[in-house]
Scaffold this motif. Structure first.
Motif, PDB file in Angstrom:
ATOM      1  N   ARG A 240       0.820  -1.200   0.000  1.00 23.11           N
ATOM      2  CA  ARG A 240       0.000   0.000   0.000  1.00 23.11           C
ATOM      3  C   ARG A 240       0.863   1.263   0.000  1.00 23.11           C
ATOM      4  O   ARG A 240       0.499   2.275  -0.594  1.00 23.11           O
ATOM      5  CB  ARG A 240      -0.928  -0.015   1.218  1.00 23.11           C
ATOM      6  CG  ARG A 240      -2.363  -0.335   0.879  1.00 23.11           C
ATOM      7  CD  ARG A 240      -3.195  -0.482   2.125  1.00 23.11           C
ATOM      8  NE  ARG A 240      -3.380  -1.883   2.486  1.00 23.11           N
ATOM      9  CZ  ARG A 240      -3.371  -2.361   3.714  1.00 23.11           C
ATOM     10  NH1 ARG A 240      -3.150  -1.560   4.725  1.00 23.11           N
ATOM     11  NH2 ARG A 240      -3.569  -3.637   3.923  1.00 23.11           N
TER      12      ARG A 240
ATOM     13  N   HIS B 201      -5.028   4.615  -9.191  1.00 26.13           N
ATOM     14  CA  HIS B 201      -5.088   3.570  -8.162  1.00 26.13           C
ATOM     15  C   HIS B 201      -5.175   2.185  -8.782  1.00 26.13           C
ATOM     16  O   HIS B 201      -4.512   1.246  -8.341  1.00 26.13           O
ATOM     17  CB  HIS B 201      -6.281   3.806  -7.238  1.00 26.13           C
ATOM     18  CG  HIS B 201      -6.007   4.717  -6.091  1.00 26.13           C
ATOM     19  ND1 HIS B 201      -6.349   6.044  -6.088  1.00 26.13           N
ATOM     20  CD2 HIS B 201      -5.381   4.501  -4.910  1.00 26.13           C
ATOM     21  CE1 HIS B 201      -5.958   6.600  -4.947  1.00 26.13           C
ATOM     22  NE2 HIS B 201      -5.368   5.685  -4.216  1.00 26.13           N
ATOM     23  N   ALA B 202      -6.008   2.060  -9.793  1.00 25.69           N
ATOM     24  CA  ALA B 202      -6.186   0.751 -10.434  1.00 25.69           C
ATOM     25  C   ALA B 202      -4.881   0.264 -11.043  1.00 25.69           C
ATOM     26  O   ALA B 202      -4.478  -0.889 -10.853  1.00 25.69           O
ATOM     27  CB  ALA B 202      -7.283   0.848 -11.500  1.00 25.69           C
ATOM     28  N   VAL B 203      -4.218   1.152 -11.779  1.00 26.62           N
ATOM     29  CA  VAL B 203      -2.948   0.788 -12.409  1.00 26.62           C
ATOM     30  C   VAL B 203      -1.910   0.409 -11.359  1.00 26.62           C
ATOM     31  O   VAL B 203      -1.236  -0.623 -11.463  1.00 26.62           O
ATOM     32  CB  VAL B 203      -2.428   1.949 -13.280  1.00 26.62           C
ATOM     33  CG1 VAL B 203      -0.974   1.726 -13.650  1.00 26.62           C
ATOM     34  CG2 VAL B 203      -3.274   2.101 -14.531  1.00 26.62           C
TER      35      VAL B 203
ATOM     36  N   ASN C 133      -2.390  -0.579  -8.247  1.00 26.13           N
ATOM     37  CA  ASN C 133      -2.778  -1.840  -7.626  1.00 26.13           C
ATOM     38  C   ASN C 133      -2.415  -3.023  -8.503  1.00 26.13           C
ATOM     39  O   ASN C 133      -1.873  -4.024  -8.034  1.00 26.13           O
ATOM     40  CB  ASN C 133      -4.291  -1.860  -7.372  1.00 26.13           C
ATOM     41  CG  ASN C 133      -4.655  -1.319  -6.003  1.00 26.13           C
ATOM     42  OD1 ASN C 133      -3.856  -1.377  -5.074  1.00 26.13           O
ATOM     43  ND2 ASN C 133      -5.859  -0.808  -5.878  1.00 26.13           N
ATOM     44  N   ALA C 134      -2.740  -2.909  -9.763  1.00 28.07           N
ATOM     45  CA  ALA C 134      -2.490  -4.014 -10.691  1.00 28.07           C
ATOM     46  C   ALA C 134      -0.989  -4.293 -10.799  1.00 28.07           C
ATOM     47  O   ALA C 134      -0.550  -5.444 -10.789  1.00 28.07           O
ATOM     48  CB  ALA C 134      -3.081  -3.693 -12.067  1.00 28.07           C
TER      49      ALA C 134
ATOM     50  N   GLY D  28       0.240  -6.029  -7.871  1.00 28.69           N
ATOM     51  CA  GLY D  28      -0.196  -7.420  -7.921  1.00 28.69           C
ATOM     52  C   GLY D  28       0.755  -8.285  -8.718  1.00 28.69           C
ATOM     53  O   GLY D  28       1.090  -9.400  -8.313  1.00 28.69           O
ATOM     54  N   VAL D  29       1.208  -7.770  -9.831  1.00 31.48           N
ATOM     55  CA  VAL D  29       2.159  -8.514 -10.664  1.00 31.48           C
ATOM     56  C   VAL D  29       3.485  -8.701  -9.925  1.00 31.48           C
ATOM     57  O   VAL D  29       4.059  -9.789  -9.892  1.00 31.48           O
ATOM     58  CB  VAL D  29       2.388  -7.786 -12.001  1.00 31.48           C
ATOM     59  CG1 VAL D  29       3.470  -8.478 -12.804  1.00 31.48           C
ATOM     60  CG2 VAL D  29       1.101  -7.719 -12.789  1.00 31.48           C
TER      61      VAL D  29
END
Lengths: 203, 203
Positions: free
Chosen positions: A123, A148-150, A152-153, A156-157
């Motif tokens: 985070r 935020h989406a980018v 976060n993604a 994740g990777v």
DNA sequence: CATGTCGATGCACTGAGTGCAGTTAATACG
DNA sequence: CGTATTAACTGCACTCAGTGCATCGACATG
């Protein structure tokens, strides 16, 4: 560097070292803060002067690394392609040399409490990445969401790659860069940058 | 449905309702399990019969939703395009009607403990998604990594959208589908599916 | 009616994390 | 060099999350 500062860092280092060793050897839940402190030769109370939670001791260099990341991002010259710069900066930051770090990610796949801690650290990276993207793209409700989406993604990777590194020894840098480029490569980057102009259409 | 089962579900529902209300009104850290139990008219011990942690009470329908997700994924007929099916199933599962759910995501952006809980629940969705992708693509060290990376990234987009929904009221379904398609659309899907054949080249 | 099941309860306990006051040693300063 | 100050460390008492266990009592089952 004071003698005082040196001693403080040494205590912190020792605590983190014994914590990770104990987590690995006898399990996270089976290790108490009291044990870690005793192994490091300090009082239990001192542990919490250096780490705010038991699991934080498994990520002792977190703050430094986040700051490194922020610095590297800011000093980037490639303002024309923020997503690409972000990907590269993230991947460069992956340290696959320290055996302690490897141990950490091996533990990560089996210990829920450490996964929580890892999400928490992610985070922080995410916040830095979001700030960078907003600065690059211009602010706006819709842009903020996409940032935020980018972020976060991407995290994740990175997370998946690091866990795969711990579990199967796969080099995270190679595979990360490939996947990130595939997800956020040119077909994705251009439309996103064009968002600068139409932030007013959102909300 | 037994009278016993009904009573049990009612207790659980009441606990979750009061928990969320108290979290919202007086803050998560300022609310004790004892208070929640008292508000729901049961003993503190009973709280932990229904929820394993304090924060879990903010996600009372989690297990059900994960099972729904698993079922919907399994019943998918569109085996030719697993990524697309996965995206759609994830987005369909987003419930933007319940005000309680909205409250939950409003809290999420400010309460670290609930973010931890949310990460935990995301991990469950991720497991289901990974299992589905491995089943679709065929197993292998490299495929496994890519499945985790894709699932993590997708959950990242979902999470960002849900938080934006809580904060700014943005419809998560529209924006999610758009972003997921952009990331995992046709240019990404074909090469990934071709991985089935070259899993032997990894690890 | 007799018996088993299961949700709820009370109690005692472990362990994480905090607040506070006090000690000791390094540092800064005159 | 002597003194005042800072700050790491410590001990103690405390709150609260979460667990194990024995028990009670209502509901279910035959």
């Amino acid at each position: 560097m004071n003698q005082r500062d040196a001693q403080r860092l040494e205590t912190r280092r020792t605590l983190a070292e014994h914590a990770l060793r104990l987590f690995r050897d006898q399990g996270f839940d089976e290790t108490t803060v009291e044990e870690i402190a005793a192994a490091a030769g300090v009082s239990p109370r001192t542990f919490f002067l250096h780490f705010s939670t038991k699991s934080a001791a498994a990520f002792p260099d977190h703050d430094i690394r986040v700051e490194e990341f922020r610095t590297r991002l800011g000093s980037g010259v490639d303002r024309s392609n923020p997503l690409s710069h972000l990907c590269q900066t993230l991947v460069i930051g992956l340290d696959t040399t320290s055996p302690m770090r490897r141990t950490r990610y091996q533990l990560l796949s089996t210990v829920p409490a450490l996964q929580d801690e890892d999400s928490r650290t992610d985070r922080d990276y995410e916040s830095v990445a979001v700030a960078y993207l907003i600065e690059s793209w211009g602010d706006g409700v819709e842009v903020r969401l996409r940032a935020h989406a980018v972020a976060n993604a991407m995290m994740g990777v990175i997370r998946a790659s690091l866990i795969a590194w711990g579990d199967a020894g796969i080099d995270p840098q190679r595979v990360c860069l490939e996947m990130l480029q595939r997800m956020f490569g040119s077909p994705f980057d251009q439309p996103l940058q064009s968002l600068q102009s139409n932030t007013a259409t959102s909300g």
